[in-house]
Scaffold this motif. Structure first.
Motif, mmCIF file in Angstrom:
data_model
loop_
_atom_site.group_PDB
_atom_site.id
_atom_site.type_symbol
_atom_site.label_atom_id
_atom_site.label_comp_id
_atom_site.label_asym_id
_atom_site.label_seq_id
_atom_site.Cartn_x
_atom_site.Cartn_y
_atom_site.Cartn_z
ATOM 1 N N GLN A 65 0.829 -1.205 0.000
ATOM 2 C CA GLN A 65 0.000 0.000 0.000
ATOM 3 C C GLN A 65 0.865 1.257 0.000
ATOM 4 O OE1 GLN A 65 -3.530 0.440 0.612
ATOM 5 N NE2 GLN A 65 -3.221 2.640 0.584
ATOM 6 N N THR A 66 1.882 1.247 0.859
ATOM 7 C CA THR A 66 2.782 2.396 0.963
ATOM 8 C C THR A 66 3.507 2.615 -0.360
ATOM 9 O OG1 THR A 66 3.094 1.800 3.264
ATOM 10 C CG2 THR A 66 4.639 3.393 2.350
ATOM 11 N N THR A 69 1.279 3.907 -3.080
ATOM 12 C CA THR A 69 1.002 5.327 -2.835
ATOM 13 C C THR A 69 2.187 6.175 -3.261
ATOM 14 O OG1 THR A 69 -0.382 4.707 -0.959
ATOM 15 C CG2 THR A 69 0.318 7.003 -1.081
ATOM 16 N N GLU A 73 2.361 8.976 -6.077
ATOM 17 C CA GLU A 73 2.771 10.331 -5.710
ATOM 18 C C GLU A 73 4.004 10.770 -6.489
ATOM 19 O OE1 GLU A 73 1.480 12.502 -3.188
ATOM 20 O OE2 GLU A 73 -0.264 11.193 -3.172
ATOM 21 N N ALA A 135 -4.464 -6.539 10.719
ATOM 22 C CA ALA A 135 -5.618 -5.641 10.648
ATOM 23 C C ALA A 135 -6.427 -5.964 9.402
ATOM 24 C CB ALA A 135 -5.146 -4.185 10.621
ATOM 25 N N GLU A 137 -7.399 -4.233 7.203
ATOM 26 C CA GLU A 137 -6.962 -3.439 6.057
ATOM 27 C C GLU A 137 -5.755 -4.039 5.336
ATOM 28 O OE1 GLU A 137 -7.464 -2.263 9.107
ATOM 29 O OE2 GLU A 137 -8.968 -0.656 8.970
ATOM 30 N N VAL A 138 -4.958 -4.874 6.038
ATOM 31 C CA VAL A 138 -3.772 -5.428 5.382
ATOM 32 C C VAL A 138 -4.117 -6.788 4.795
ATOM 33 C CG1 VAL A 138 -2.064 -4.179 6.743
ATOM 34 C CG2 VAL A 138 -2.901 -6.355 7.566
ATOM 35 N N VAL A 163 -8.931 -12.985 19.583
ATOM 36 C CA VAL A 163 -7.994 -12.056 18.937
ATOM 37 C C VAL A 163 -7.625 -10.951 19.923
ATOM 38 C CG1 VAL A 163 -7.790 -10.289 17.151
ATOM 39 C CG2 VAL A 163 -8.765 -12.524 16.589
ATOM 40 N N VAL A 164 -6.328 -10.805 20.205
ATOM 41 C CA VAL A 164 -5.886 -9.760 21.133
ATOM 42 C C VAL A 164 -5.273 -8.569 20.412
ATOM 43 C CG1 VAL A 164 -5.547 -11.227 23.148
ATOM 44 C CG2 VAL A 164 -3.689 -10.966 21.496
ATOM 45 N N THR A 165 -4.917 -8.731 19.134
ATOM 46 C CA THR A 165 -4.333 -7.601 18.417
ATOM 47 C C THR A 165 -4.533 -7.756 16.917
ATOM 48 O OG1 THR A 165 -2.321 -6.299 18.067
ATOM 49 C CG2 THR A 165 -2.035 -8.663 18.365
ATOM 50 N N GLU A 166 -4.775 -6.618 16.254
ATOM 51 C CA GLU A 166 -4.928 -6.595 14.799
ATOM 52 C C GLU A 166 -3.801 -5.711 14.273
ATOM 53 O OE1 GLU A 166 -8.873 -5.083 14.209
ATOM 54 O OE2 GLU A 166 -9.818 -6.922 14.905
ATOM 55 N N ASP A 167 -2.717 -6.325 13.857
ATOM 56 C CA ASP A 167 -1.498 -5.574 13.580
ATOM 57 C C ASP A 167 -1.410 -5.056 12.150
ATOM 58 O OD1 ASP A 167 -0.424 -5.829 16.148
ATOM 59 O OD2 ASP A 167 0.087 -7.908 15.726
ATOM 60 N N PRO A 168 -0.706 -3.937 11.968
ATOM 61 C CA PRO A 168 -0.615 -3.331 10.642
ATOM 62 C C PRO A 168 0.389 -4.007 9.709
ATOM 63 C CG PRO A 168 0.502 -1.962 12.244
ATOM 64 C CD PRO A 168 -0.109 -3.092 13.005
ATOM 65 N N VAL A 172 4.886 -7.918 12.308
ATOM 66 C CA VAL A 172 4.502 -7.660 13.698
ATOM 67 C C VAL A 172 3.637 -8.812 14.211
ATOM 68 C CG1 VAL A 172 3.347 -6.056 15.259
ATOM 69 C CG2 VAL A 172 4.653 -5.169 13.346
ATOM 70 N N ARG A 176 4.615 -11.527 17.558
ATOM 71 C CA ARG A 176 3.828 -11.804 18.769
ATOM 72 C C ARG A 176 4.078 -13.226 19.255
ATOM 73 N NH1 ARG A 176 2.639 -6.637 19.862
ATOM 74 N NH2 ARG A 176 1.377 -5.663 18.238
#
Lengths: 258, 283
Positions: A65-66, A69, A73, A135, A137-138, A163-168, A172, A176
């Motif tokens: 995504q980055t 973008t 740009e 996450a 989104e990813v 689920v304890v975390t939704e990482d970007p 990451v 865990r």
């Protein structure tokens, strides 16, 4: 202006010129690649023509995504190796794409921390188990939710509640389990191949083929060496290197695993 | 803070004042240009959000408010802890005569140097499930990672030193003779601290508090590593912005949420500056 001030200004100007000079990549093929390819790409292109006259390869890694973008740009890129079709599609819609092809696939996998007693995915749905996912989104997060949807409703409910975390980022998510903070992490096959202090948990056959498709993109007005590298990456030699790292080669993409 | 020098000094200041009009104007214009370096990117962000993004949609989204509420709650808790625990610490360090106090004060600056992600890993090595303190705690049924408390701890670790540093400088600069005089005049130590020392250092404390709260509000790396990112529990605004950046809306969505965070922080800081005479406030 005294001599000292002039000297300081001259130094500053020299630093600015040096910094600007770093952008000087005339003739180099600039490859923007998803971070998940960082470990394998140098090996995959190792057999590409080298020596006098061969273009220098410059790699920039980041989230697809980055990178997309950045390209939109105006960042200078010749090839883009996207970890998902959506980002390649974004570039296509903007008219920046000369040609594109499926590069490989990366299957979803479950990593459990060493010492965990879980042996089936149902074990992860029990109360108190900690699960790390990407996450929504990813790409890896979206794929994980597809997997949840494909499982029996009560198992899916248990997994979601754990689920304890939704990482970007998938790195990451994997960390865990490697750090022992979570009991299980939903990552890619290739992450699992490189993971420490973690082992694979087999997935039921019905969902074992869930995979993320990587797309190879050649951008419009790419530097002259880009086309040859595009073809090389789809060739047998590079594809073997990808397979060795845990990827599914383009030729077998979409197939259901044994 | 005004741009022109307020006092006629010797040397370069006096010469600057005596300089012809053009030079004197340059004396104002150059700092103003520097200020633009900070202001223009913020305006650019706002402009980008208004053209590309959909700030209205983000404002109506309950996910944004959930993240904003969590951010404000955790940053404020982190600030309260920094003030309650940090003020005595800064006072002791600044007034102690021991050389160790100075060593300790330097050590407490180090979190400012660490990249926040490293701060998160550092917190995990101690308070994580496998950490030196976290493992026995986990055995006792207390687990910190992936909780809202972990968010506050991460923010406190990263932002607390800003308050400590500022309070330390204030206490160190306060003339001890005032406190000594009050004490010999019969005020109790507590009254001396409250009526004499505190008014002297109040500007430093307030300025440090603003820095600490702002930094805690923007904290990202340590929070992600130590607390994770789960909406409603640990996903603060910066984490929501990173998640939004990965969504199909990408940059536009991330910029829209960023503008809400910046706008909210601006409103709150202006309020604080309005109702306190903190010298950290630009008047």
């Amino acid at each position: 202006m005294n001599a000292r001030v002039r000297c300081a200004l001259a130094l500053f100007a020299a630093a600015a010129v040096l910094a600007a000079g770093c952008d000087d990549d005339d003739g180099a093929v600039r490859v923007f690649a998803a971070s998940s390819l960082q470990d394998v790409l140098p090996a995959a292109v190792a057999g590409h023509r080298t020596g006098a006259g061969a273009p220098r390869l410059v790699f920039q890694y980041g989230g697809s995504q980055t990178l997309a973008t950045q390209i939109l740009e105006g960042a200078p890129a010749d090839l883009f190796l996207s970890a998902n079709e959506a980002q390649a599609e974004r570039l296509r819609a903007s008219g920046r794409v000369a040609r594109s092809a499926t590069l490989l696939e990366n299957r979803l996998a479950v990593a459990v921390r060493e010492g965990s007693t879980a042996s089936r995915i149902d074990d992860l749905a029990r109360p108190g188990v900690r699960i790390a996912v990407g996450a929504p989104e990813v790409p890896v997060g979206a794929l994980t939710r597809q997997l949840f949807d494909a499982l029996a409703p009560e198992v899916a409910r248990g997994l979601r509640a754990n689920v304890v975390t939704e990482d970007p980022s998938v790195r990451v998510v994997l960390s865990r389990v490697e750090l022992g903070e979570a009991d299980a992490a939903f990552v890619y096959q290739t992450d699992l191949a490189a993971a420490r202090r973690a082992r694979a948990l087999p997935l039921p056959p019905a969902v074992a083929g869930l995979a993320n498709r990587y797309v190879l993109v050649e951008l419009r007005d790419a530097s002259p060496g880009a086309a040859a590298l595009f073809d090389y990456l789809l060739g047998a030699e590079a594809q073997r290197a990808f397979a060795a790292a845990g990827f599914v080669p383009a030729a077998q993409a979409g197939a259901v695993p044994r | 803070m005004s741009a022109a020098p307020q006092h006629a000094g010797r040397g370069w200041r006096a010469r600057a004042r005596a300089a012809p009009g053009v030079v004197r104007r340059a004396w104002v214009i150059a700092p103003a240009l520097f200020a633009l370096f900070f202001v223009l990117p913020l305006l650019g962000l706002l402009l980008r959000a208004l053209t590309d993004g959909d700030v209205g949609a983000e404002l109506r989204s309950s996910a944004t408010w959930t993240a904003l509420r969590l951010s404000v709650l955790t940053a404020t808790l982190a600030l309260l802890l920094a003030v309650l625990l940090g003020t005595p610490l800064a006072f002791v360090l600044a007034t102690a005569r021991s050389g160790w106090a100075r060593v300790a004060a330097t050590l407490l600056d180090l979190p400012l140097v660490l990249p926040p992600v490293v701060s998160g890993i550092a917190l995990l090595t101690v308070f994580g499930r496998r950490g030196y303190l976290g493992e026995p705690l986990d055995g006792a049924g207390i687990s910190l990672s992936f909780t809202t408390a972990a968010v506050v701890m991460a923010q406190l670790f990263v932002a607390g030193p800003y308050y400590l540093r500022s309070a330390y400088a204030g206490f160190a600069a306060a003339d001890p003779r005032f406190a000594g005089l009050a004490y010999t005049l019969g005020l109790s130590p507590w009254t001396t601290f409250r009526r004499v020392t505190l008014p002297l250092v109040w500007p430093s404390l307030a300025g440090g508090a603003v820095l600490c709260w702002s930094r805690a509000l923007g904290e990202l790396g340590a929070t992600l590593l130590f607390a994770g990112s789960l909406p409603g529990r640990t996903q603060t605004m910066p984490l929501a912005i990173v998640a939004a950046f990965e969504s199909p809306a990408g940059l536009a969505g991330a910029v829209s949420i960023s503008v809400i965070l910046v706008g909210f922080a601006l409103a709150l800081l202006l309020l604080i500056h309005r109702y306190t005479n903190a010298p950290g406030a630009y008047r």
